[in-house]
Design an enzyme around this catalytic site. Structure first.
Site, mmCIF file in Angstrom:
data_model
loop_
_atom_site.group_PDB
_atom_site.id
_atom_site.type_symbol
_atom_site.label_atom_id
_atom_site.label_comp_id
_atom_site.label_asym_id
_atom_site.label_seq_id
_atom_site.Cartn_x
_atom_site.Cartn_y
_atom_site.Cartn_z
ATOM 1 N N SER A 256 12.476 32.582 -20.705
ATOM 2 C CA SER A 256 11.437 31.606 -21.036
ATOM 3 C C SER A 256 10.948 31.682 -22.469
ATOM 4 O O SER A 256 10.477 30.679 -23.016
ATOM 5 C CB SER A 256 10.247 31.767 -20.089
ATOM 6 O OG SER A 256 9.703 33.077 -20.186
ATOM 7 N N HIS B 286 13.771 27.710 -15.791
ATOM 8 C CA HIS B 286 14.021 26.912 -16.994
ATOM 9 C C HIS B 286 15.442 26.354 -17.051
ATOM 10 O O HIS B 286 15.812 25.717 -18.037
ATOM 11 C CB HIS B 286 13.730 27.752 -18.238
ATOM 12 C CG HIS B 286 12.298 28.157 -18.343
ATOM 13 N ND1 HIS B 286 11.334 27.361 -18.914
ATOM 14 C CD2 HIS B 286 11.660 29.268 -17.906
ATOM 15 C CE1 HIS B 286 10.165 27.974 -18.845
ATOM 16 N NE2 HIS B 286 10.331 29.133 -18.233
ATOM 17 N N LYS C 294 8.580 22.149 -14.104
ATOM 18 C CA LYS C 294 9.170 22.056 -15.441
ATOM 19 C C LYS C 294 10.056 20.816 -15.500
ATOM 20 O O LYS C 294 9.556 19.718 -15.683
ATOM 21 C CB LYS C 294 9.891 23.360 -15.766
ATOM 22 C CG LYS C 294 8.907 24.540 -15.817
ATOM 23 C CD LYS C 294 9.563 25.851 -16.054
ATOM 24 C CE LYS C 294 8.518 26.974 -16.143
ATOM 25 N NZ LYS C 294 7.775 27.203 -14.893
#
Length: 389
Positions: free
Chosen positions: A179, A207, A239
């Site tokens: 991250s 991610h 996300k």
């Protein structure tokens, strides 16, 4: 004896002096490539909304429609009466997307990671974690009671030596995409090592999910692996998918074990049903609009090419996370503030989130950005760096 108030005040003062003090931003708009704050518009390069879905009209419509039917709150935990039809359908859709028998929703990525690790691991087990793993993975390992070992970042040889030195059950835990550095774990090598050493592999793909892989199923798909190589897959929904919450996907016995044992699942109120319904729409858009992932890849390459031409000290990353090395925490904070004054939001990442001396500007790109906005970003970064020298 130092009182709690005095201790807190001293800690806050020290953080301010070291350039480590954190402050929240209060937005007056939805997430997007441009956000509004205190009456001014800013180019937004610090959001994890990688595909530009957080304010997508179809998601908003799905959320509103489901809220009208199911209400706002779920009312209870999943195991009492908080598990609604949208939750069930989303779990089935996530299992199908990841190629696994089942998936289980959690209220956050932190809850999913800590709940999974403290359920899987017991005293006497061994857990091995990359040094740059997310804090939730580290906390889950530390709180599990297992013997906790960290290996050098993406160093398969170091992990091999540590695995060979212990006896008993072993679980290797890594981020799919890290991250704060934006680089990827060598999943193929890690899976092969785990197979040789008879260890399990868990991947946090917060991610990578939605962004990587042929269909957007994430880092594990991009590496050409499935449940046999990665028995435990976790990813977040807040996300690339633009909503909120997280899930763990795996075999039936893994999911049933978590339902029965994961305290972070058992003892918390379920996600809002409307949020689950909106996420189902996110998955549909992910299937229908591959151009979003393709456009993001193009923007990443445009940014990296431009940064190299300008001599900007980017870290090695091919993901939407593009960290710019600074080093000193105070300087990173000053650069972030200068950019904000010029109309760009870019976060300064400092210890303890990253090791001392490695503070950086964490630049994140989104499929909602235009090439012109990326070019503006490059211009401002070059100017900011020149002024800071």
């Amino acid at each position: 004896m130092v009182g709690f108030e005095q201790r807190l005040r001293a800690s806050l003062t020290q953080r301010q002096e070291q350039g480590l003090y954190r402050q929240r931003l209060t937005l007056d708009s939805a997430q997007g490539p441009v956000v509004r704050m205190q009456g001014r518009d800013y180019l937004n390069f610090c959001s994890n909304d990688y595909l530009g879905l957080a304010a997508h009209p179809r998601l908003v419509e799905s959320f509103q429609r489901a809220a009208a039917q199911y209400g706002v709150g779920s009312g209870a935990s999943h195991l009492v009466c908080g598990h609604s039809r949208p939750h069930h359908e989303l779990e089935e859709a996530l299992a199908e997307m990841t190629g696994r028998p089942r998936a289980l929703l959690f209220s956050s990525g932190y809850a999913a990671n800590t709940g999974t690790l403290t359920s899987l691991l017991q005293p006497g087990d061994n857990v091995f974690q990359d040094r740059l793993n997310h804090a939730s993975l580290l906390d889950g390992g530390l709180h599990s009671g297992a013997r906790f070992r960290r290996f050098a970042h993406n160093d398969v040889a170091d992990l091999d030596a540590k695995l060979a030195a212990v006896e008993g059950s072993g679980l290797v835990v890594v981020d799919g995409v890290f991250s704060m550095d934006g680089d990827s774990a060598p999943l193929g090598e890690l899976a092969a090592l785990c197979r040789r050493q008879d260890a399990w592999l868990m991947v946090d793909d917060a991610h990578g999910f939605g962004v990587m892989g042929e269909s957007g199923a994430g880092s594990v798909q991009a590496a050409g692996m499935g449940i046999k190589e990665v028995p435990v897959l976790m990813a977040t929904l807040g996300k690339a998918l633009g909503t909120g919450g997280a899930f763990v996907a795996g075999d039936d016995y893994l999911i049933e074990g978590l339902i029965q044992q994961a305290r972070n699942y058992i003892y918390t109120t379920a996600l809002a049903p409307a949020l689950a319904a909106a996420t189902l729409t996110s998955l549909a858009i992910l299937r229908e609009e591959a151009w979003r992932r393709n456009h993001l890849v193009t923007l990443i390459q445009r940014f990296r090419d431009g940064a190299n031409q300008l001599g900007l000290p980017l870290m090695a990353s091919n993901s939407a996370i593009q960290p710019l090395k600074v080093g000193d925490a105070t300087q990173a904070t000053a650069m972030s503030q200068t950019l904000r004054e010029r109309g760009l939001l870019i976060g300064a990442i400092r210890p303890p989130t990253v090791p001392s001396g490695t503070s950086r500007l964490r630049i994140t790109l989104s499929a909602a950005h235009s090439p012109q906005q990326v070019d503006r970003l490059l211009e401002e970064l070059a100017l900011c760096q020149k002024q800071s020298i």
